[in-house]
Design a protein around this motif. Sequence first.
Motif, mmCIF file in Angstrom:
data_model
loop_
_atom_site.group_PDB
_atom_site.id
_atom_site.type_symbol
_atom_site.label_atom_id
_atom_site.label_comp_id
_atom_site.label_asym_id
_atom_site.label_seq_id
_atom_site.Cartn_x
_atom_site.Cartn_y
_atom_site.Cartn_z
ATOM 1 N N MET A 96 42.840 27.158 41.725
ATOM 2 C CA MET A 96 42.214 28.103 40.793
ATOM 3 C C MET A 96 40.908 27.574 40.220
ATOM 4 N N TYR A 97 40.743 26.259 40.139
ATOM 5 C CA TYR A 97 39.495 25.719 39.597
ATOM 6 C C TYR A 97 38.445 25.479 40.676
ATOM 7 N N ALA A 98 38.785 25.913 41.908
ATOM 8 C CA ALA A 98 37.771 25.971 42.959
ATOM 9 C C ALA A 98 37.191 27.381 43.018
ATOM 10 N N ARG A 99 37.700 28.266 42.162
ATOM 11 C CA ARG A 99 37.208 29.642 42.020
ATOM 12 C C ARG A 99 36.735 29.828 40.585
ATOM 13 N N SER A 100 36.053 30.914 40.318
ATOM 14 C CA SER A 100 35.583 31.164 38.953
ATOM 15 C C SER A 100 36.523 32.051 38.148
ATOM 16 N N ASP A 101 37.512 32.665 38.821
ATOM 17 C CA ASP A 101 38.451 33.518 38.083
ATOM 18 C C ASP A 101 39.606 32.671 37.538
ATOM 19 N N ASN A 102 39.272 31.890 36.525
ATOM 20 C CA ASN A 102 40.232 31.034 35.842
ATOM 21 C C ASN A 102 39.859 31.002 34.365
ATOM 22 N N MET A 103 40.623 30.295 33.565
ATOM 23 C CA MET A 103 40.430 30.358 32.120
ATOM 24 C C MET A 103 39.157 29.679 31.630
ATOM 25 N N VAL A 104 38.534 28.832 32.442
ATOM 26 C CA VAL A 104 37.248 28.248 32.026
ATOM 27 C C VAL A 104 36.070 29.055 32.559
ATOM 28 N N GLY A 105 36.355 30.016 33.452
ATOM 29 C CA GLY A 105 35.309 30.909 33.946
ATOM 30 C C GLY A 105 34.301 30.269 34.882
ATOM 31 N N ARG A 106 34.645 29.104 35.440
ATOM 32 C CA ARG A 106 33.735 28.395 36.342
ATOM 33 C C ARG A 106 34.499 27.764 37.499
ATOM 34 N N ALA A 107 33.852 27.653 38.648
ATOM 35 C CA ALA A 107 34.448 26.993 39.811
ATOM 36 C C ALA A 107 34.165 25.488 39.719
ATOM 37 N N VAL A 108 34.808 24.852 38.777
ATOM 38 C CA VAL A 108 34.507 23.452 38.455
ATOM 39 C C VAL A 108 34.700 22.533 39.659
ATOM 40 N N TYR A 109 35.749 22.744 40.452
ATOM 41 C CA TYR A 109 35.992 21.868 41.601
ATOM 42 C C TYR A 109 34.882 21.988 42.645
ATOM 43 N N TYR B 49 46.205 33.569 33.067
ATOM 44 C CA TYR B 49 44.870 34.119 33.273
ATOM 45 C C TYR B 49 44.817 35.642 33.194
ATOM 46 N N GLU B 50 43.867 36.119 32.406
ATOM 47 C CA GLU B 50 43.416 37.509 32.421
ATOM 48 C C GLU B 50 41.958 37.472 31.994
ATOM 49 N N LYS B 51 41.132 38.241 32.662
ATOM 50 C CA LYS B 51 39.695 38.189 32.404
ATOM 51 C C LYS B 51 39.367 38.405 30.933
ATOM 52 N N ARG B 52 40.070 39.324 30.285
ATOM 53 C CA ARG B 52 39.761 39.617 28.882
ATOM 54 C C ARG B 52 40.039 38.414 27.986
ATOM 55 N N PHE B 53 41.034 37.609 28.349
ATOM 56 C CA PHE B 53 41.341 36.429 27.544
ATOM 57 C C PHE B 53 40.289 35.346 27.733
ATOM 58 N N VAL B 54 39.722 35.248 28.930
ATOM 59 C CA VAL B 54 38.666 34.263 29.168
ATOM 60 C C VAL B 54 37.515 34.505 28.206
ATOM 61 N N GLU B 55 37.113 35.747 28.092
ATOM 62 C CA GLU B 55 36.001 36.101 27.205
ATOM 63 C C GLU B 55 36.303 35.719 25.764
#
Length: 207
Positions: free
Chosen positions: A18-31, A125-131
């Motif tokens: 999930m952290y190789a994608r941007s749809d996660n709770m930090v909103g970035r593909a950190v990996y 994870y839910e997009k609205r919670f990330v914001e």
Amino acid sequence: MKSNYVKIENDRFIVDLMYARSDNMVGRAVYQEIGWGNKAVLHVDMADRIYELVKVLEKEKLRLKIFDAYRPKIAHDIMKKIIPFKGFFAEEALKSQHCLGTAVDVCLCDDEGKEFCYPTKVDGYEKRFVEQVLKGEMEEFMMHLKKATHSYFDETKMVECENRRVLREIMESVGLVALEHEWWHYNLRDGKVDKYPLVELNKNDYE
């Protein structure tokens, strides 16, 4: 040291960090940002347990999706800086079993790779919670995370709760330990820092 860590590869496993994608709770593909990419690496002791699952998964015609495994310290530090609130990520990498390679975040899928449903998405994870979380608004998300506990039950979510139970039964059958407040997280019972040191693995060793 690198010989103690292996890349997980088998048809029964779907690696979708999930952290190789941007749809996660930090909103970035950190990996991806640090060059680690989408690979699941674990300490050999943890990997042995995960590979024990293959026969069970084959028999039940299931697959295991891996959302997180070894987490590089640099990634942990970035994620902790993005979301510094206590209780979200471990206070320091040394205290995270992901950073020691002794933990995984997972869910079960059918034989075609379709995820089963659970009371929440992995990490809640839910997009609205990330914001909200990125603005420091934690209250609604923390309420939502109550649904991520193994004790959560809702009679309107019988299928989701049963899938959670089956996942736990399968993971515990090979001696892994559930984290009571995160249905997706499993780790070695003794996967602590005294036996498994914090390491910074070279990404090129696991291509």
